[in-house]
Write a protein that holds these residues in place. Structure first.
Motif: not given
Length: 340
Positions: A324-336
């Motif tokens: 779950t943590a990985a999903t949140v972190c990867l999407y934060a970078s992807a969006r930015a």
């Protein structure tokens, strides 16, 4: 004869046949390593394996591309399917009828169950070649987003992270030594076909990896529940930079121009109008490090990273599952990265 004119092998009904036993042995790691083959089970995994296989055959087997495979570009060695599954999934039957596709061997449900690593097989099993690539292959593509699994040992978590990386548009997933075998049947099932979508590097020694990532132009972020940097803060400052850079304020918006100037002068710092410490930019090429389910990341790894980033918890949960943590972190970078 099959509908595409190819000879059709007789229905396999003997659960004790040597071929059935050979396929079943791929559920064990020794057989996988010896043969450099693994099982993809279920319609979704087999569908994605076939698509990659056919793409490779068309492109001439260039193993330096997105995903690996053997020198001839072959990804799928054999497909085993029940007639009922072929009837229910016409798109897979159509893929199997194309030139360059592997032979499909029809089996009865008992034979499929004898081959499968699952209690309730879903009608398809494909024997596939290993698809991993090297670190040099990944770095040659100038990656902007990479997930690194540091001794992640749970097959479900590893599969979830691979699937999340694929969904976020990451350029590769790296598994260090001590991590679970990504060709473990449980891991393969957890990826739901994403194993065939992006480059995978396995068995990488942790020593020197962070330096190599940094040399490749990547910011190294350690996902750590006790990190001093909040993911919320990184996203807020990313949004502030974007607002200050994109919007052209009128005279009454002098503050917006001032923030934009600060962002230009201190590109690695938070846009807050203060001389605070530099923080990483989510817009930059980044490698996220995710640690072991029980111990997290080793101290020497978090110390070597550019930042220790915590995903804030607003409720009463003790921690987040690493997937779950990985999903949140990867999407934060992807969006930015997509809005920069």
């Amino acid at each position: 004869m099959s509908e595409d004119g190819r000879p059709q092998a007789p229905l396999m009904t003997n659960t004790q046949a040597d071929r059935v036993k050979e396929v079943a042995r791929l559920a064990g790691r020794p057989s996988r390593l010896r043969r450099r083959e693994f099982l993809a089970e279920g319609p979704q995994a087999v569908r994605e394996a076939l698509r990659l296989h056919l793409d490779r055959r068309v492109s001439g087997g260039d193993v330096g591309g997105d995903v690996g495979g053997d020198v001839g570009g072959r990804i799928v060695v054999d497909v085993y399917a029940t007639q009922d599954a072929l009837d229910r999934h016409q798109d897979i039957a159509d893929l199997l009828a194309l030139n360059g596709s592997p032979d499909v061997r029809r089996v009865n449900p008992d034979v499929l169950a004898a081959m499968s690593s699952t209690v309730t097989p879903q009608g398809f099993i494909a024997v596939c070649t290993f698809v991993d690539v090297t670190l040099d292959d990944v770095f040659a593509t100038a990656p902007r987003l990479v997930a690194v699994l540091v001794e992640v040992r749970d097959p479900g978590n590893a599969g979830t992270i691979i699937r999340a990386a694929d969904s976020a548009g990451a350029d590769a997933v790296i598994l260090t030594s001590g991590s679970v075998d990504p060709y473990n049947p449980k891991t393969v099932r957890s990826t739901v076909g994403s194993l065939f979508h992006l480059p995978l590097v396995i068995g990488v020694e942790l020593e020197g990896l962070i330096e190599r990532l940094r040399d490749a132009g990547m910011t190294v972020l350690a996902a750590d529940g006790y990190g001093a940097t909040s993911l919320d803060d990184l996203q807020d400052t990313s949004a502030a930079r974007r607002f200050a850079t994109v919007q052209e304020p009128v005279d009454s918006g002098a503050q917006g121009r001032e923030l934009g100037a600060q962002a230009a002068e201190r590109p690695d710092a938070a846009v807050a109008g203060t001389a605070g410490p530099a923080v990483p930019r989510l817009e930059n090429a980044s490698a996220w490090l995710f640690g072991n389910e029980a111990q997290g990341l080793p101290d020497e790894v978090t110390a070597a990273a550019d930042a220790r980033v915590a995903v804030p918890i607003y409720g009463q949960a003790e921690s987040l599952n690493v997937g779950t943590a990985a999903t949140v972190c990867l999407y934060a970078s992807a969006r930015a990265q997509r809005l920069r």
